[in-house]
Design an enzyme around this catalytic site. Structure first.
Site, PDB file in Angstrom:
ATOM      1  N   HIS A   1      47.999  25.927  11.580  1.00 17.83           N
ATOM      2  CA  HIS A   1      47.376  26.114  10.266  1.00 17.83           C
ATOM      3  C   HIS A   1      48.439  26.338   9.194  1.00 17.83           C
ATOM      4  CE1 HIS A   1      43.035  26.592  11.362  1.00 17.83           C
ATOM      5  NE2 HIS A   1      43.602  26.700  12.562  1.00 17.83           N
TER       6      HIS A   1
ATOM      7  N   GLU B   1      45.487  21.504   3.311  1.00 21.16           N
ATOM      8  CA  GLU B   1      45.987  22.048   4.571  1.00 21.16           C
ATOM      9  C   GLU B   1      45.702  21.116   5.743  1.00 21.16           C
ATOM     10  OE1 GLU B   1      45.145  25.912   7.501  1.00 21.16           O
ATOM     11  OE2 GLU B   1      44.107  25.726   5.575  1.00 21.16           O
TER      12      GLU B   1
ATOM     13  N   HIS C   1      41.282  22.384  10.748  1.00 14.47           N
ATOM     14  CA  HIS C   1      40.456  21.743   9.713  1.00 14.47           C
ATOM     15  C   HIS C   1      40.323  20.233   9.972  1.00 14.47           C
ATOM     16  CE1 HIS C   1      40.648  25.626   7.754  1.00 14.47           C
ATOM     17  NE2 HIS C   1      41.962  25.601   7.938  1.00 14.47           N
TER      18      HIS C   1
ATOM     19  N   GLU D   1      50.028  30.352  11.749  1.00 19.58           N
ATOM     20  CA  GLU D   1      50.026  30.095  10.300  1.00 19.58           C
ATOM     21  C   GLU D   1      51.483  29.808   9.942  1.00 19.58           C
ATOM     22  OE1 GLU D   1      47.488  29.805   8.424  1.00 19.58           O
ATOM     23  OE2 GLU D   1      45.860  31.149   9.046  1.00 19.58           O
TER      24      GLU D   1
END
Length: 239
Positions: free
Chosen positions: A140, A84, A69, A202
Site C-alpha cells: 500500500h 495509490e 486497491h 505502507e
C-alpha cells in the site's frame, strides 16, 4: 393505599429481575463471542503451524503479493493527483518480475491489472488460503492530511506474523531511506483472515510530495521491490 404500594413493590421486583436477566444474556453473549474469537485465532495458529510443517523440501515457496486497491477503488490520491492503486500494482509486478530469478520462490498476484476486488467477500485472504500460500504480503501507499508526514510502516495482526513484519520493515526502510515509522498491530482483514504469516506494508506517503515523487520513479520502485524480495528470503532463510 396498601394495594397500590403492593403493586409498586411487585413492579419494582419485576424490573430488577428483568435487568438481571438482560445482564446475564449480555454477559453470556460476550463470553460466547470471546470464545469464538479465541477458537478462531487458535485455528489460525494451527493452520499456520501445519502449513509450515507440511512444506515439501525442494518445492518453491508460494508467496502471495497483494497490490492494494484497484479498479473503482482508487485508494489514496497522491500529491501529484495519481492514485495509490497504480503505485501498488507497479510495485507488485516488479516483485513478481524479480522473483522469477529465485527458483525457491513462486509469486502469485491477487491482481495483475487495474481490477476491482471487493472486500465484502474477503477475496484477497481467501485467494491466499485456497492457494495454500506460505506468506501473504499486501502493498500500500499511505496518506495523511498533513503533507509533511512521511515514512514507512508495516502492519500485522497475528503474533506469528510479527517477525515477518519486523524483517520487511527493516529491509524496506534501509533500501528506501524513508523514515522508520515502525511495526504495528492492526485489525486489517487482509492480515487477520489469512492462514499464513501476513503483513501489510505502507511503503511511504503518497500525500508527501517528495516521497511520492521518489516512489513514482521506476528505479526506486525496483529497489523497494527488491527489498521486499530480500525480506521474504531472509524470513524463509533462503540463500
Amino acid at each position: 393505599m396498601r394495594k397500590r404500594k403492593a403493586i409498586l413493590v411487585v413492579t419494582f421486583m419485576l424490573s430488577v429481575a428483568l435487568i438481571i436477566l438482560l445482564c446475564n444474556i449480555l454477559l453470556g453473549d460476550r463470553a460466547a463471542s470471546r470464545g469464538k474469537n479465541e477458537q478462531y485465532h487458535q485455528t489460525i495458529r494451527l493452520l499456520s503451524e501445519n502449513r509450515a510443517a507440511s512444506h515439501q523440501p525442494g518445492a518453491p515457496y508460494k508467496i502471495v503479493i497483494d497490490a492494494g486497491h484497484g479498479g473503482k477503488d482508487r485508494g489514496a490520491t497522491g500529491a501529484s493527483g495519481r492514485f495509490e492503486k497504480d503505485l501498488t500494482l507497479q510495485l507488485a509486478l516488479k516483485v513478481e518480475e524479480l522473483a522469477k530469478q529465485e527458483p525457491e520462490i513462486e509469486v502469485y498476484l491477487t491482481r495483475t491489472d487495474d481490477r476491482f476486488i471487493s472486500s465484502i467477500d474477503r477475496a484477497r485472504p481467501k485467494f491466499a488460503n485456497d492457494l495454500g500460500a506460505d506468506l501473504f504480503i499486501s502493498i500500500h501507499g499511505n496518506t495523511y492530511e498533513d503533507p509533511s508526514v512521511s515514512g514507512t510502516e508495516t502492519y500485522y495482526y497475528h503474533e506469528d506474523s510479527r517477525p515477518l513484519a519486523e524483517i520487511m520493515q527493516r529491509h524496506v526502510v534501509e533500501t528506501s531511506g524513508f523514515r522508520d515509522r515502525g511495526v504495528k498491530k492492526e485489525n486489517y482483514f487482509v492480515v487477520k483472515d489469512t492462514f499464513m504469516p501476513a503483513v501489510l506494508i505502507e511503503t511511504g506517503y503518497v500525500t508527501n510530495p517528495q516521497e511520492e515523487e521518489q516512489m513514482q520513479n521506476s528505479e526506486v520502485q525496483y529497489r523497494i521491490a527488491g527489498s521486499i524480495l530480500d525480506g521474504i528470503k531472509e524470513y524463509l532463510k533462503l540463500g
